[in-house]
Design a protein around this motif. Structure first.
Motif, PDB file in Angstrom:
ATOM      1  N   THR A 163       3.903  -0.343  -5.696  1.00 41.54           N
ATOM      2  CA  THR A 163       2.748   0.002  -4.868  1.00 41.54           C
ATOM      3  C   THR A 163       1.396  -0.302  -5.522  1.00 41.54           C
ATOM      4  N   ASN A 164       1.388  -0.671  -6.792  1.00 38.99           N
ATOM      5  CA  ASN A 164       0.082  -1.009  -7.371  1.00 38.99           C
ATOM      6  C   ASN A 164       0.222  -2.211  -8.314  1.00 38.99           C
ATOM      7  N   GLY A 181       0.801  -1.218   0.000  1.00 35.96           N
ATOM      8  CA  GLY A 181       0.000   0.000   0.000  1.00 35.96           C
ATOM      9  C   GLY A 181       0.840   1.278   0.000  1.00 35.96           C
ATOM     10  N   ARG A 182       0.542   2.167  -0.951  1.00 33.14           N
ATOM     11  CA  ARG A 182       1.286   3.429  -1.084  1.00 33.14           C
ATOM     12  C   ARG A 182       1.135   4.248   0.194  1.00 33.14           C
ATOM     13  N   THR A 202      -6.117  -1.784  -2.564  1.00 37.80           N
ATOM     14  CA  THR A 202      -7.133  -0.759  -2.287  1.00 37.80           C
ATOM     15  C   THR A 202      -6.481   0.486  -1.689  1.00 37.80           C
ATOM     16  N   THR A 203      -5.525   0.282  -0.789  1.00 34.45           N
ATOM     17  CA  THR A 203      -4.816   1.414  -0.189  1.00 34.45           C
ATOM     18  C   THR A 203      -4.140   2.263  -1.263  1.00 34.45           C
ATOM     19  N   SER A 204      -3.649   1.613  -2.304  1.00 35.06           N
ATOM     20  CA  SER A 204      -2.956   2.342  -3.373  1.00 35.06           C
ATOM     21  C   SER A 204      -3.898   2.887  -4.436  1.00 35.06           C
ATOM     22  N   GLY A 205      -5.202   2.662  -4.253  1.00 33.84           N
ATOM     23  CA  GLY A 205      -6.166   3.256  -5.182  1.00 33.84           C
ATOM     24  C   GLY A 205      -6.514   2.385  -6.373  1.00 33.84           C
ATOM     25  N   ASP A 206      -6.087   1.126  -6.379  1.00 33.24           N
ATOM     26  CA  ASP A 206      -6.445   0.249  -7.502  1.00 33.24           C
ATOM     27  C   ASP A 206      -7.926  -0.136  -7.434  1.00 33.24           C
ATOM     28  N   ASP A 207      -8.517  -0.338  -8.611  1.00 32.20           N
ATOM     29  CA  ASP A 207      -9.892  -0.817  -8.718  1.00 32.20           C
ATOM     30  C   ASP A 207      -9.811  -2.350  -8.829  1.00 32.20           C
ATOM     31  N   PRO A 246      -9.899   0.817   4.773  1.00 26.22           N
ATOM     32  CA  PRO A 246      -8.633   0.974   5.475  1.00 26.22           C
ATOM     33  C   PRO A 246      -8.603   0.132   6.760  1.00 26.22           C
TER      34      PRO A 246
END
Ligand SMILES: O=C(O)C(=O)CO
Length: 282
Positions: free
Chosen positions: A167-168, A157-158, A198-203, A224
């Motif tokens: 990170t992704n 996670g970023r 999810t933390t890194s914003g991936d769908d 989170p």
């Protein structure tokens, strides 16, 4: 749903059952109904202490569990290190650890080994670190491939892991591609972790659609917070269904930090029929 239509369920005993000392977690996991566990590297050094692997194997055998996953040595995790693969000062540790890991693969039949990339060093050119990480992970892929194992690349996670550069999903899959090409083997794969991605914003559904062919292992936690499914925004049952529908047939590990005693965190499995049911021992 038949047993053949379910994905195997695994307990990560580095995070689950942490209420009790490490060696007691195997029996706890079996008593809760798990048939397989995974673990982060269990020792503080890259090479196990004398008798260490015997103790690990005995703990598995006594509890009637399979080892379904293990991390390579990740450095000093409590101090924030997250792997040593990209660090030119740690190549001897990486090699010694890999010898030990291949031995564990032989003795346990463990199929997947998570090779954390390592945080960036400020004093070494990035290209040099990346070339080293790929070369060492390729060596791991070749050697583990010879004993039926696969090395995993995990995005973390970023913002949570210092200068860890992967990170992704896109970055992790790019590393997997380079490792496979260098190794000349497909015994390297992507570790799909719902919390980290999810933390890194991936769908997550998009990642599954784009990359299911290289996903070699799955870990679930909510985000989170990295607690049990149902405590955050991740639709874990939906993710498991999407993985199945896309053709994933590997294991799914519960890798979360319980907010209540571990045995009280398994309600989410009732909503996730694609995962093997827990069958507690009498
Ligand atoms: O360090 C972490 O958060 C991990 O998931 C290691 O596997």
């Amino acid at each position: 749903m038949n047993a053949e239509e379910r994905l195997p369920l695994v307990a990560n005993i580095s995070l689950l059952f942490a209420e009790v000392p490490y060696l007691e977690r195997f029996a706890r996991a079996a008593a809760a109904g798990f048939t397989a566990v995974e673990t982060w590297w269990p020792w503080s050094d890259p090479v196990p202490p004398p008798g260490g692997v015997d103790t690990l194997v005995a703990a598995l055998d006594d509890a009637g569990l399979r080892l379904a996953g293990c991390n390579l040595y990740g450095g000093d995790l409590p101090a924030g290190e997250r792997g040593i693969a990209c660090d030119p000062a740690r190549t001897e540790e990486f090699a010694a650890n890999l010898d030990a890991v291949v031995g564990i693969a032989r003795r346990t039949g463990c199929p997947v080994f998570n090779g954390l990339y390592g945080r960036r060093r400020p004093d070494v050119p990035v290209a040099e670190q990346d070339a080293l990480a790929v070369a060492q992970l390729a060596t791991a892929a070749r050697r583990l491939g010879e004993v039926g194992g696969t090395v995993l690349v995990e995005a973390l996670g970023r913002g949570l892991n210092g200068t860890y550069p992967v990170t992704n999903a896109q970055e992790a899959v790019a590393v997997v591609d380079r490792v496979r090409e260098t190794a000349g083997a497909d015994s390297a794969g992507f570790l799909f972790d719902t919390f980290h991605l999810t933390t890194s914003g991936d769908d997550l559904p998009q990642v599954i659609a784009d990359h299911v062919g290289v996903i070699a292992h799955v870990q679930v936690a909510d985000a989170p917070g990295r607690a049990q499914p149902g405590t955050g925004v991740v639709d874990v049952p939906g993710v498991v269904d999407a993985l199945w529908a896309a053709g994933y047939r590997g294991a799914v590990a519960a890798e979360y930090s319980p907010t209540v005693p571990t045995e009280q965190t398994f309600g989410w499995l009732d909503e996730t029929p694609r995962l093997a049911a827990l069958t507690p021992r009498a």
